[in-house]
Write an enzyme that holds these catalytic residues in place. Sequence first.
Site, mmCIF file in Angstrom:
data_model
loop_
_atom_site.group_PDB
_atom_site.id
_atom_site.type_symbol
_atom_site.label_atom_id
_atom_site.label_comp_id
_atom_site.label_asym_id
_atom_site.label_seq_id
_atom_site.Cartn_x
_atom_site.Cartn_y
_atom_site.Cartn_z
ATOM 1 N N ARG A 26 0.831 -1.214 0.000
ATOM 2 C CA ARG A 26 0.000 0.000 0.000
ATOM 3 C C ARG A 26 0.856 1.251 0.000
ATOM 4 O O ARG A 26 0.625 2.188 -0.787
ATOM 5 C CB ARG A 26 -0.923 0.008 1.232
ATOM 6 C CG ARG A 26 -1.657 1.340 1.447
ATOM 7 C CD ARG A 26 -2.351 1.376 2.795
ATOM 8 N NE ARG A 26 -1.425 1.259 3.900
ATOM 9 C CZ ARG A 26 -0.804 2.290 4.483
ATOM 10 N NH1 ARG A 26 -0.998 3.525 4.037
ATOM 11 N NH2 ARG A 26 0.011 2.105 5.490
ATOM 12 N N CYS A 61 -1.911 -10.158 1.110
ATOM 13 C CA CYS A 61 -0.816 -9.309 1.575
ATOM 14 C C CYS A 61 -0.103 -8.625 0.406
ATOM 15 O O CYS A 61 0.715 -7.737 0.623
ATOM 16 C CB CYS A 61 0.172 -10.118 2.410
ATOM 17 S SG CYS A 61 0.796 -11.599 1.598
ATOM 18 N N ARG A 121 14.342 0.241 11.829
ATOM 19 C CA ARG A 121 14.120 1.040 10.620
ATOM 20 C C ARG A 121 14.763 2.427 10.737
ATOM 21 O O ARG A 121 15.313 2.951 9.774
ATOM 22 C CB ARG A 121 12.625 1.128 10.312
ATOM 23 C CG ARG A 121 12.098 -0.151 9.663
ATOM 24 C CD ARG A 121 10.696 0.003 9.178
ATOM 25 N NE ARG A 121 9.747 -0.521 10.154
ATOM 26 C CZ ARG A 121 8.431 -0.498 9.992
ATOM 27 N NH1 ARG A 121 7.904 0.031 8.908
ATOM 28 N NH2 ARG A 121 7.634 -1.006 10.910
#
Length: 312
Positions: free
Chosen positions: A136, A246, A160
């Site tokens: 997305r 997914c 991250r």
Amino acid sequence: MTEATTTPPRLRLGTRNSPLAMAQAVETRARLCAAHGWAEDEVELVPVLASGDKVLDRPLSEIGGKALWTKELDQWLGEGRIDIAVHSAKDVETIRPREFHFPAFLPRADRRDSLVGAASIAAIPQGAVVGTSAPRRAAQLLNLRPDCKVVTFRGNVATRLKKLAEGEADVTFLAAAGLERLGQAEVASPLGSDEWIPAAAQGVIAIECRADDAQTSALLSAIDHAPTRAELESERALLAALGGTCHSPVAVLCELGGGTLAMRAALFSPDGAERIEGTASFAPGDHAAVKALAADLLERATPAIAQHFNGA
């Protein structure tokens, strides 16, 4: 000398052992204890290492999808080693095993995505490398900024941020709710929902137990937040009607106001080149209206979008 006895906990609360998951478990325990007048040690936190936390060099879509976040907790819950499991609702598969159910959803936190490394989508440097493993986020970014390059970025918040600091990417996305729960909201810039549509169920803590455990279900129902449930169940109903996986780039925003739910959803081709949107307003629980929106989106979807959904 008499040996001290230890009173067993009322509930064993299973959680992934990442810092964010533990923060969500602590919040859940606090709400349960406040609702029932319990001491903190009456709810035991049981950390579980999830499969999704073990493999960090590939997108989830390549190694098993969202089930990798719930696999171990499902096993422990089914075996009776824990009484309840706490999840980030957006990480839970749309179709769940029949032996489990969700008696409680906590009040929704900030549902927005946040950007780290730039103040807005427009402010991302030309040709920037953007780290994300979410279809997305990748598709929505490329739809708005086709000049950017997307690279796979996985791991918890600290991982991250470390990768970003080490130059593996120029910019990345993190959920605003997660940053708030970790006390790190200042590291990122939230993206307004007028420009950027979040993930279904983002910002929601979901609490699950065995469907046949009526006593635990009753205890959990005391902390269920009805407005959040109305939004979340509608968003999950949309995902189910679309037949997404997914791999499916889908964004959805559903907000309750004045007794009515307003839903906005967008489907993308993975490269972001194609996008369709739709909206609907309906009463809480009116999943027929949600299915109608899904059907409209699928009917208008181009082949590049439709091949990633099987709800038609």
